[in-house]
Write a protein that holds these residues in place. Structure first.
Motif, mmCIF file in Angstrom:
data_model
loop_
_atom_site.group_PDB
_atom_site.id
_atom_site.type_symbol
_atom_site.label_atom_id
_atom_site.label_comp_id
_atom_site.label_asym_id
_atom_site.label_seq_id
_atom_site.Cartn_x
_atom_site.Cartn_y
_atom_site.Cartn_z
ATOM 1 N N GLU A 1 3.355 8.017 -2.632
ATOM 2 C CA GLU A 1 3.172 6.794 -3.271
ATOM 3 C C GLU A 1 4.159 5.870 -3.066
ATOM 4 O OE1 GLU A 1 3.204 8.091 -7.528
ATOM 5 O OE2 GLU A 1 1.548 9.370 -7.211
ATOM 6 N N GLY A 2 5.065 5.920 -2.421
ATOM 7 C CA GLY A 2 6.071 5.167 -1.827
ATOM 8 C C GLY A 2 5.492 3.789 -1.064
ATOM 9 N N TYR A 3 6.042 2.485 -1.505
ATOM 10 C CA TYR A 3 5.539 1.320 -0.606
ATOM 11 C C TYR A 3 6.556 1.419 0.345
ATOM 12 C CZ TYR A 3 2.574 -0.116 -4.678
ATOM 13 O OH TYR A 3 1.713 -0.063 -5.638
ATOM 14 N N TYR A 4 6.206 0.512 1.580
ATOM 15 C CA TYR A 4 7.327 0.235 2.639
ATOM 16 C C TYR A 4 8.175 -0.651 2.278
ATOM 17 C CZ TYR A 4 9.146 0.221 7.375
ATOM 18 O OH TYR A 4 9.625 -0.036 8.545
ATOM 19 N N CYS B 1 0.808 -1.418 0.017
ATOM 20 C CA CYS B 1 0.037 -0.144 -0.065
ATOM 21 C C CYS B 1 0.874 1.129 -0.047
ATOM 22 C CB CYS B 1 -0.942 0.100 1.165
ATOM 23 S SG CYS B 1 -2.186 -1.401 1.224
ATOM 24 N N ASP B 2 0.460 2.197 -0.750
ATOM 25 C CA ASP B 2 1.184 3.510 -0.770
ATOM 26 C C ASP B 2 1.251 4.144 0.690
ATOM 27 O OD1 ASP B 2 -0.868 5.226 -0.412
ATOM 28 O OD2 ASP B 2 -1.360 4.825 -2.547
ATOM 29 N N ALA B 3 2.158 5.155 0.942
ATOM 30 C CA ALA B 3 2.426 5.755 2.024
ATOM 31 C C ALA B 3 1.174 6.448 2.584
ATOM 32 C CB ALA B 3 3.634 6.639 2.035
ATOM 33 N N GLU B 4 0.583 7.269 1.657
ATOM 34 C CA GLU B 4 -0.722 8.015 1.922
ATOM 35 C C GLU B 4 -1.872 7.086 2.494
ATOM 36 O OE1 GLU B 4 -3.173 11.503 -0.133
ATOM 37 O OE2 GLU B 4 -2.354 10.052 -1.400
ATOM 38 N N PHE B 5 -1.909 5.833 2.092
ATOM 39 C CA PHE B 5 -2.896 5.173 2.476
ATOM 40 C C PHE B 5 -2.623 4.462 3.898
ATOM 41 C CE2 PHE B 5 -4.536 0.660 3.253
ATOM 42 C CZ PHE B 5 -5.973 0.899 3.339
ATOM 43 N N ARG B 6 -1.248 4.069 3.997
ATOM 44 C CA ARG B 6 -0.846 3.560 5.250
ATOM 45 C C ARG B 6 -0.951 4.606 6.575
ATOM 46 N NH1 ARG B 6 3.955 2.393 2.371
ATOM 47 N NH2 ARG B 6 5.185 3.674 3.492
ATOM 48 N N ARG B 7 -0.587 5.884 6.032
ATOM 49 C CA ARG B 7 -0.681 6.914 7.029
ATOM 50 C C ARG B 7 -2.108 6.928 7.604
ATOM 51 N NH1 ARG B 7 1.912 9.940 10.164
ATOM 52 N NH2 ARG B 7 3.811 8.938 9.405
ATOM 53 N N PHE B 8 -3.190 7.210 6.545
ATOM 54 C CA PHE B 8 -4.428 6.985 6.683
ATOM 55 C C PHE B 8 -4.922 5.989 7.751
ATOM 56 C CE2 PHE B 8 -8.774 5.565 5.812
ATOM 57 C CZ PHE B 8 -9.613 6.575 6.308
ATOM 58 N N TRP B 9 -4.592 4.953 7.455
ATOM 59 C CA TRP B 9 -4.889 3.663 8.003
ATOM 60 C C TRP B 9 -4.438 3.504 9.486
ATOM 61 C CZ3 TRP B 9 -7.380 -1.063 6.465
ATOM 62 C CH2 TRP B 9 -7.176 -2.138 7.541
ATOM 63 N N LEU B 10 -2.995 3.922 9.540
ATOM 64 C CA LEU B 10 -2.666 4.099 10.928
ATOM 65 C C LEU B 10 -3.110 5.006 11.830
ATOM 66 C CD1 LEU B 10 -0.086 2.980 12.518
ATOM 67 C CD2 LEU B 10 1.299 4.743 11.683
#
Length: 340
Positions: free
Chosen positions: A272-275, A207-216
């Motif tokens: 847009e970066g992945y982990y 998942c891109d960083a934007e989605f990860r931050r929203f989820w977190l």
């Protein structure tokens, strides 16, 4: 492309991002850039290696999305938890250096590390955000099988305790598993979460960083127990860090920053970066006092205070590198002496 080939291709791309030729592009920082919207985001020089590596890596990550997902799934399913490992929990308040038998290779070198922002991203305003980072120890938090374990960057088990994370306390002896990239601040006994690798058996590496931050942010804010300290369900607070998109006023954000422990630096994430494990140009780092020099952004006192002897960013990076080389050499000498 099958899964094995995809993973190998992804790892090759990651290696290429850190294996460019020896010519340094950092001299470009000395050139006078053009300001736009208070950010120096339109340099007058041509593309430089760090910017090229960003574009290369973004393209490759999109091609290898399935490989990233499979890597995350493997990390969740194949993590070993032996009985021997469980018999030696460590107190998080004690400074201990585990022997090799306490090192879990499954969790070694899994953290995503930043690079210095030696080249200002062309799309800084549109596709990046900034996260203030307190001074502390970088850890991987693994909540699974009714306990929460803390691992160093090298995979050394540092602590074990109960937390309200999915899979992290005795009430949850199911298959839930959560992996968080955190900073442990010993003085305040708080874990601050930088990123999420998996949440409740859901891998998020693809998942891109934007989605990860929203989820977190949503998961941490919904769980009130994670804010508590010293309870049976949650021993230490596990908190989210504030963040701001770079299309906002960074000076205003820093001036109104909520109370945090001593601010060590500022992380910039490409949305847009992945982990990914290891160093990546999609996450960059600056000290607060470097913002006026690099981005033309003013910072409030005392964030603008420079260390003694500071000349500029390049001199600072060079001096830090030399100190690190000396430290590594000293460690090797000590190891050789002890072997003898």
């Amino acid at each position: 492309m099958n899964n094995i080939s995809a993973i190998m291709s992804l790892e090759k791309a990651e290696m290429e991002t850190t294996a460019e030729d020896g010519k340094s592009s950092r001299i470009c920082l000395y050139k006078k850039p053009i300001k736009r919207d208070n950010y120096k985001v339109e340099p007058e020089w041509e593309e430089t290696p760090q910017e090229v590596r960003r574009k290369r890596l973004l393209h490759h990550q999109k091609e290898c999305r399935d490989a990233a997902f499979n890597a995350g799934r493997t990390m969740l399913e194949d993590a070993p938890f032996s009985e021997e490992e469980n018999q030696d929990p460590m107190d998080v308040e004690k400074v201990r250096y585990p022997s090799r038998k306490h090192t879990n290779k499954q969790y070694a070198n899994k953290l995503m590390m930043s690079e210095w922002m030696v080249d200002v991203p062309e799309d800084l305003v549109e596709k990046w955000w900034m996260v203030p980072c307190p001074r502390g120890r970088r850890n991987l938090l693994v909540a699974r099988k009714g306990k929460t374990e803390v691992y160093s960057r090298r995979g050394e088990k540092l602590a074990e305790f109960q937390s309200a994370l999915p899979g992290g306390h005795a009430d949850e002896m199911n298959r839930n598993c959560t992996l968080l990239d955190c900073i442990w601040v010993p003085k305040h006994k708080i874990y601050y979460v930088l990123d999420v690798l998996a949440w409740s058996t859901q891998p998020l590496l693809n998942c891109d960083a934007e989605f990860r931050r929203f989820w977190l942010q949503s998961q941490l804010h919904e769980n009130e127990d994670l804010k508590l300290q010293g309870t049976k369900r949650n021993q230490f607070p596990i908190l989210a860090l504030p963040s701001v998109s770079c299309d906002n006023n960074l000076s205003e954000f820093l001036s109104n920053l909520p109370p945090l422990p001593f601010l060590d630096g500022l992380l910039f994430y490409h949305k847009e970066g992945y982990y990914m494990h290891g160093f990546t140009p999609l996450v960059t780092w600056l000290k607060p006092y470097m913002l006026p020099e690099i981005l033309g952004v003013s910072v409030p006192a005392p964030m603008d205070e420079k260390p003694e002897g500071y000349v500029n960013m390049m001199q600072h990076i060079s001096s830090r590198s030399k100190r690190k080389e000396v430290s590594i050499s000293a460690e090797l000498v000590m190891e050789t002496a002890s072997d003898g």
